[in-house]
Design a protein around this motif. Sequence first.
Motif, PDB file in Angstrom:
ATOM      1  N   PRO A  54       0.809  -1.144  -0.006  1.00  0.00           N
ATOM      2  CA  PRO A  54      -0.013  -0.047   0.007  1.00  0.00           C
ATOM      3  C   PRO A  54       0.864   1.312  -0.158  1.00  0.00           C
ATOM      4  CG  PRO A  54      -0.109  -1.103   2.335  1.00  0.00           C
ATOM      5  CD  PRO A  54       0.676  -2.232   1.068  1.00  0.00           C
ATOM      6  N   ASN A  55       2.069   1.072   0.289  1.00  0.00           N
ATOM      7  CA  ASN A  55       2.974   2.409   0.269  1.00  0.00           C
ATOM      8  C   ASN A  55       3.491   2.781  -1.130  1.00  0.00           C
ATOM      9  OD1 ASN A  55       3.070   2.688   3.238  1.00  0.00           O
ATOM     10  ND2 ASN A  55       4.630   1.000   3.437  1.00  0.00           N
ATOM     11  N   MET A  56       3.444   1.629  -1.915  1.00  0.00           N
ATOM     12  CA  MET A  56       3.864   1.762  -3.348  1.00  0.00           C
ATOM     13  C   MET A  56       2.857   1.596  -4.559  1.00  0.00           C
ATOM     14  SD  MET A  56       7.135   2.127  -2.794  1.00  0.00           S
ATOM     15  CE  MET A  56       8.466   1.362  -3.777  1.00  0.00           C
ATOM     16  N   HIS A  57       1.794   0.967  -3.815  1.00  0.00           N
ATOM     17  CA  HIS A  57       0.578   0.813  -5.084  1.00  0.00           C
ATOM     18  C   HIS A  57      -0.576   1.130  -4.500  1.00  0.00           C
ATOM     19  CE1 HIS A  57       3.638  -2.813  -5.154  1.00  0.00           C
ATOM     20  NE2 HIS A  57       3.774  -2.049  -6.295  1.00  0.00           N
ATOM     21  N   PRO A 101       1.619   6.806  -6.749  1.00  0.00           N
ATOM     22  CA  PRO A 101       1.846   4.985  -6.654  1.00  0.00           C
ATOM     23  C   PRO A 101       1.350   4.445  -8.051  1.00  0.00           C
ATOM     24  CG  PRO A 101      -0.276   6.196  -5.459  1.00  0.00           C
ATOM     25  CD  PRO A 101       0.907   7.190  -6.099  1.00  0.00           C
ATOM     26  N   ALA A 102       1.571   3.317  -7.968  1.00  0.00           N
ATOM     27  CA  ALA A 102       1.240   2.408  -9.028  1.00  0.00           C
ATOM     28  C   ALA A 102      -0.318   2.068  -9.273  1.00  0.00           C
ATOM     29  CB  ALA A 102       2.073   1.303  -9.541  1.00  0.00           C
ATOM     30  N   MET A 103      -1.025   2.249 -10.092  1.00  0.00           N
ATOM     31  CA  MET A 103      -2.611   1.722 -10.070  1.00  0.00           C
ATOM     32  C   MET A 103      -2.662   0.221 -10.628  1.00  0.00           C
ATOM     33  SD  MET A 103      -5.238   4.717 -10.738  1.00  0.00           S
ATOM     34  CE  MET A 103      -4.647   6.171 -11.672  1.00  0.00           C
ATOM     35  N   VAL A 104      -3.146  -0.547  -9.634  1.00  0.00           N
ATOM     36  CA  VAL A 104      -2.787  -2.062  -9.938  1.00  0.00           C
ATOM     37  C   VAL A 104      -4.185  -2.762  -9.668  1.00  0.00           C
ATOM     38  CG1 VAL A 104      -0.293  -2.061  -9.620  1.00  0.00           C
ATOM     39  CG2 VAL A 104      -1.806  -2.485  -7.741  1.00  0.00           C
TER      40      VAL A 104
END
Length: 188
Positions: A145-148, A181-184
């Motif tokens: 959750p910190n990156m994505h 952040p990357a949306m995934v």
Amino acid sequence: MEEKDVQSKEQFKEEVGEDAEQEIITDNEADESQEQETNNDELTKLQEEKDDLQNHLLRVQAEYDNFRKRTKKEKEADLKYKSQSVVTELLPVLDNFERALQVEVEDKAAKGIVEGLEMVYRQLKTVLESEGVTEIETDGQTFDPNMHQAVMQVEEDGYESNQIVETMQKGYQLKDRVIRPAMVKVNQ
């Protein structure tokens, strides 16, 4: 002069007597004792004031050192992330370049334009990398959750629980700070 003092004392003894002389000596000793106590009280008071001032000085020095260190850290952080606002503005441009490069073209003239776009895209990416911008890894990674940023949850075979299935939008970080952040899509 000493002879006069000795004579005066002897005359005084004769006139007043031994008892009076003893009283005067006792009174003098009491006065000296009281004066000494007063001096000791003043000395103690001055010592306490000196200790208080010294403690205050030490606290002020410590506060100043902390202020100086905090200011230095803030300046270092400002320098480290000085390009963050520009990078944030350029990320949509980078996304648009990537979308433009995904288009399949058959025309020779259009292929020349696409090659030119690829060169500009690579140059832009090189500049961003030189500033410390890196793409956040998503393929096969566990959701962080910190990156994505999870925009969907799906149930697909072949993926572990909480594993990223697909990247919807690339994420980027500047040095060690996440800019976007990357949306995934994440497997349940």
